[in-house]
Design an enzyme around this catalytic site. Structure first.
Site, PDB file in Angstrom:
ATOM      1  N   GLU A 179       7.626   2.767  -0.940  1.00  0.00           N
ATOM      2  CA  GLU A 179       9.059   2.466  -1.058  1.00  0.00           C
ATOM      3  C   GLU A 179       9.337   1.304  -2.016  1.00  0.00           C
ATOM      4  O   GLU A 179      10.299   0.552  -1.821  1.00  0.00           O
ATOM      5  CB  GLU A 179       9.653   2.187   0.329  1.00  0.00           C
ATOM      6  CG  GLU A 179       9.628   3.399   1.242  1.00  0.00           C
ATOM      7  CD  GLU A 179      10.332   3.185   2.571  1.00  0.00           C
ATOM      8  OE1 GLU A 179      10.443   2.021   2.997  1.00  0.00           O
ATOM      9  OE2 GLU A 179      10.773   4.175   3.174  1.00  0.00           O
ATOM     10  N   GLU A 248       8.915  11.142   4.644  1.00  0.00           N
ATOM     11  CA  GLU A 248       9.428  10.574   5.895  1.00  0.00           C
ATOM     12  C   GLU A 248      10.782  11.181   6.239  1.00  0.00           C
ATOM     13  O   GLU A 248      11.789  10.836   5.637  1.00  0.00           O
ATOM     14  CB  GLU A 248       9.579   9.042   5.806  1.00  0.00           C
ATOM     15  CG  GLU A 248       8.273   8.293   5.708  1.00  0.00           C
ATOM     16  CD  GLU A 248       8.462   6.782   5.813  1.00  0.00           C
ATOM     17  OE1 GLU A 248       9.574   6.337   6.212  1.00  0.00           O
ATOM     18  OE2 GLU A 248       7.523   6.043   5.485  1.00  0.00           O
TER      19      GLU A 248
END
Length: 821
Positions: A179, A248
């Site tokens: 991320e 995710e």
């Protein structure tokens, strides 16, 4: 035929001559063992469960329709001290990966090594922060050297055990960084250079499987960028030749101390998955599939709870979270049945307007269809190939043959399991445990102010303690004379603090305490205090509750008593301030009871069983208990306690804080699945302790003989209410549409009775069903009793032939049932 000229990468099994993993040229699929695949995966973090739980969790994942298990690798857990490694117990990464392999599932290894994961410090070790000239996650030589060292070590371990797919192992994908795209703007050009370095470093390790970077729109080739979030159907890879991958899919959300319990509806999770595959998705992973428990001090934050349940398909204890588990299993089975069409078919779409569309995947052998309705308020009636279909609001219908709807994300046909807690039947009086106690020895710190090191400065807690403990004493001695300008009738201790929890003492007397609230971890504590002429010992205990785990430069977020610290004297209209920040401060990491391991089963320390005090700060409590009978998961109820840490037979089950109540507002008994989900949308537990039940893995218990529970209570509580219980299925219920199959299961226990059953248009929800305006003409309760009572599970076709014809004037008919286990 896939042309190798266009392949992003290909791998060769050493054990055979077929390709193990190929990312196809058209971005439509991942090819495994020569077959183009739709891949469904679930995150299970090995340190958040025990090795004894892994086979069952992974087996349930496979039975739930998963193809792969995804896990992070936790740097600070494996290298708690620089160049000293730990892969024991629930940190045995290789054992976990081999357990995945034993179940014949694939693995996705997210090395990071920054992981976020609501894990302490995002998985980065605090000793890293304390190295000279250190900056995290940028082109900093010291950081890159340490990151490369750890990443290389993990890769070498995995290679040594032949666990990459290129070696015949289960791991088909590896991840570097995590991320970073969310924060890269804060690092400027150095951030861009860093992500390029990450890509080059990863490629140099020659793992033989593709590397992924999630949330990284500018991921350098051949890195594969992937999506994280509640919805990723709009995501497009930065290279049209790479597959559309979702690392995710957040099945719920994590919980903070002082927060409410977040929930994400089953319908919405299923909608997000079906929509993703409708729009060309090829790999989808649930974060989390099993959340587990933040044992010890692993929870990040600040203020992330011990429970990491995440409203996942498998709950914190490993039980099936029904109906979420079952509804998604049905979706997985259908997607797998359409795999060839989805990966090879030509794609066309029809836009019906008002956010309604059809997607058709067509091959020479047939076609499969998705009907999606993204409208948040109205159902859609569409005409497709001469037939009429109703697509409910915010749902996706799946027609594997483009004719018959076999699944709709908003229509749940699986059971809801009602989980109940039962008293510990191994104890005659399980609630009345016999306690002994002893005080935490803090006199040296309160009266003498003596620590391990002394400096004329107030330091960040991370620098002094190196995160070896939640606790750090800041102590100084102040000599006051009555002629000092600050001396007066009204004197105050004033502290600018970033301690998550602060206790202040003057000359051994507790002045007060404070814990940060509402996310405001930088605050001023000011309290009146009594000072004496001569020496005064000021002792401040700073307590952390998980270090930050997310954001640009999160490592620089202060913790502890960073000052300034003042003594304030108020005389009439005059206020005098004495700054103590540059005084000689003595520091002490940890508490005596931790150093002496009062929690250990081997501890020989003396405990008193007489006059056990309640609501006393800084107090240790101990009791023994029998392990609950049976095999159901065990929980301990810590209601009545304040804040502290709990151990079972020397195993740290995590921080507790049941005194911290959630706010009274923001909860709802009903949750509307329609419309985009966000963490505050569906919450429960208003005005209640954030967490009162704590998981005790069976492997921590002695099945025969005594077990020991030790508590360290910081702020004062009453242990007399503590008790152990088991958690299991107490009943099941379902509302299944006609032409589907009712499946009931008590998960290892027999179905004892059918409490309610109605075929027609029953109303209500689980626990409060009632008959509608039309009802079948046969005795539905008797039919189901004959089919199911006495069995652990049963399956029944829901049809008018089975239960009789209700007069429902064409309305959709369903069977509602509630059974006891």
């Amino acid at each position: 035929m896939v042309s190798l000229r266009f392949l992003v990468c290909c791998l060769l099994f050493l054990a055979s001559s077929v390709y193990a993993t190929i990312v196809s040229h058209d971005g439509r699929a991942i090819t495994i063992d020569g077959n183009r695949r739709v891949l469904l995966s679930g995150s299970i973090h090995y340190p958040r469960s025990t090795p004894e739980m892994w086979p069952d969790l992974i087996k349930k994942g496979k039975e739930g329709g998963l193809d792969a298990i995804e896990t992070y690798v936790f740097w600070n857990a494996h290298e708690p001290t620089r160049r000293q490694y730990d892969f024991s117990g629930n940190l045995d990464l290789i054992r976990f990966l081999k357990t995945i392999q034993d179940q014949k599932l694939y693995g996705v290894l997210r090395i990071g090594p920054y992981v976020c994961a609501e894990w302490n410090y995002g998985g980065l070790p605090v000793w890293l922060h304390n190295m000279p000239d250190m900056e995290f996650r940028t082109t900093n030589k010291a950081f890159m050297n340490e990151m490369q060292n750890f990443t290389t070590m993990i890769v070498d371990m995995v290679k040594k055990n032949k666990l990459f797919a290129s070696q015949g192992g289960p791991i088909i994908l590896a991840q570097i960084e995590n991320e970073y795209g969310n924060v890269i703007g804060s690092y400027g050009e150095m951030g861009k250079a860093y992500i390029q370095w990450c890509a080059n470093m990863a490629q140099s390790l020659d793992v033989g499987v593709p590397w992924i970077m999630c949330q990284q729109d500018d991921a350098p080739q051949p890195m594969l960028n992937t999506c994280n979030g509640y919805y990723c159907d709009n995501f497009e890879p930065n290279n049209a030749n790479t597959p559309k991958m979702w690392t995710e899919n957040w099945t719920g959300w994590y919980q903070n101390w002082g927060g409410k319990n977040p929930h994400r509806t089953t319908e919405d999770v299923a909608f997000s998955v079906a929509r993703f595959f409708q729009r060309g998705g090829t790999f989808q992973n649930y974060y989390m599939y099993h959340g587990g428990t933040n044992f010890g001090r692993t929870a990040g934050g600040p203020y992330i709870t011990t429970s990491y349940d995440y409203d996942a398909p498998l709950d914190e204890f490993g039980n099936l979270n029904q109906p979420k588990y079952g509804h998604l299993k049905q979706l997985h089975d259908i997607l797998h049945s359409m795999e060839k069409t989805l990966t090879y078919g030509n794609v066309s779409t029809i836009d019906f307007g008002n956010f309604v569309s059809a997607t058709i995947y067509k091959t020479e052998g047939g076609s499969s269809c998705f009907f999606g309705n993204v409208n948040e308020s109205s159902d859609a009636t569409i005409n497709f190939q001469g037939e009429t279909y109703v697509v409910p609001t915010w749902s996706v219908s799946i027609l594997p043959d483009c004719k018959t709807e076999v699944y709709n994300t908003a229509k749940i046909n699986t059971q809801t399991s009602v989980m109940v807690k039962k008293p510990n039947e191994a104890e005659d009086e399980p609630i009345n445990l016999k306690w002994s106690w002893r005080p935490e020895n803090i006199d040296n710190f309160l009266l003498k102010g003596r620590g391990e090191s002394t400096m004329r400065q107030l330091f960040d807690q991370k620098i002094v303690s190196n995160d070896q403990s939640d606790y750090l004493w800041y102590m100084t001695t102040l000599n006051l004379k009555e002629e000092d300008p600050v001396w007066g009738k009204n004197m105050y201790l004033h502290i600018n603090s970033t301690a998550h929890v602060l206790h202040a003492f003057v000359n051994g007397q507790h002045v007060g305490n404070y814990h940060a609230e509402n996310g405001k971890f930088h605050y001023v504590f000011e309290q009146e205090a009594k000072f004496n002429p001569g020496d005064n010992v000021i002792s401040l205990l700073s307590i952390t509750v998980g270090l930050p785990n997310y954001g640009a430069f999160f490592e620089n977020v202060p913790a502890g008593i960073t000052g300034p610290v003042f003594i304030i004297g108020k005389n009439d209209d005059e206020t005098i301030v004495k700054d103590l920040s540059a005084h000689k401060w003595s520091y002490k990491t940890g508490l005596s009871g931790f150093e002496n391991q009062l929690f250990s089963s081997e501890s020989q320390s003396k405990w008193s069983g007489d006059s056990v005090p309640f609501n006393r700060t800084m107090t240790w409590y101990k009791t023994t208990f029998k392990a609950p009978l049976g095999s159901e998961p065990v929980v301990v109820d810590l209601l009545g306690l304040g804040k502290g840490t709990a151990w079972i037979n020397g195993n740290n089950i995590g921080r507790y804080w049941p005194e911290f109540l959630s706010t009274e507002d923001g909860c709802s008994t009903e949750c509307n699945y329609r419309g985009a989900y966000y963490a505050e949308k569906c919450q429960t537990n208003c005005g209640e302790p954030t967490q009162r039940w704590y998981h005790v893995p069976r492997s921590f218990l002695n099945p025969k003989g005594d077990n020991t529970l030790v508590l360290f209570e910081e702020i004062g509580g009453n242990p007399s209410f503590v008790n152990f219980q088991t958690i299991g299925v107490g009943g099941v219920c379902a509302n299944v549409y006609e032409k589907n199959v009712l499946e009931l299961s008590c998960h290892g226990r027999p179905i004892s009775a059918i409490k309610f059953a109605s075929f027609g248009n029953p109303r209500g929800k689980c626990g409060s069903f009632e008959k509608g305006t039309c009802e079948a003409n046969k005795d539905v309760v008797n039919i189901l009793s004959a089919e199911c009572v006495g069995k652990e599970k049963c399956s029944v076709n829901v049809s008018a032939e089975k239960f009789g014809v209700p007069e429902c004037d064409g309305a959709t008919r369903s069977l509602a049932v509630e059974a006891l286990c």
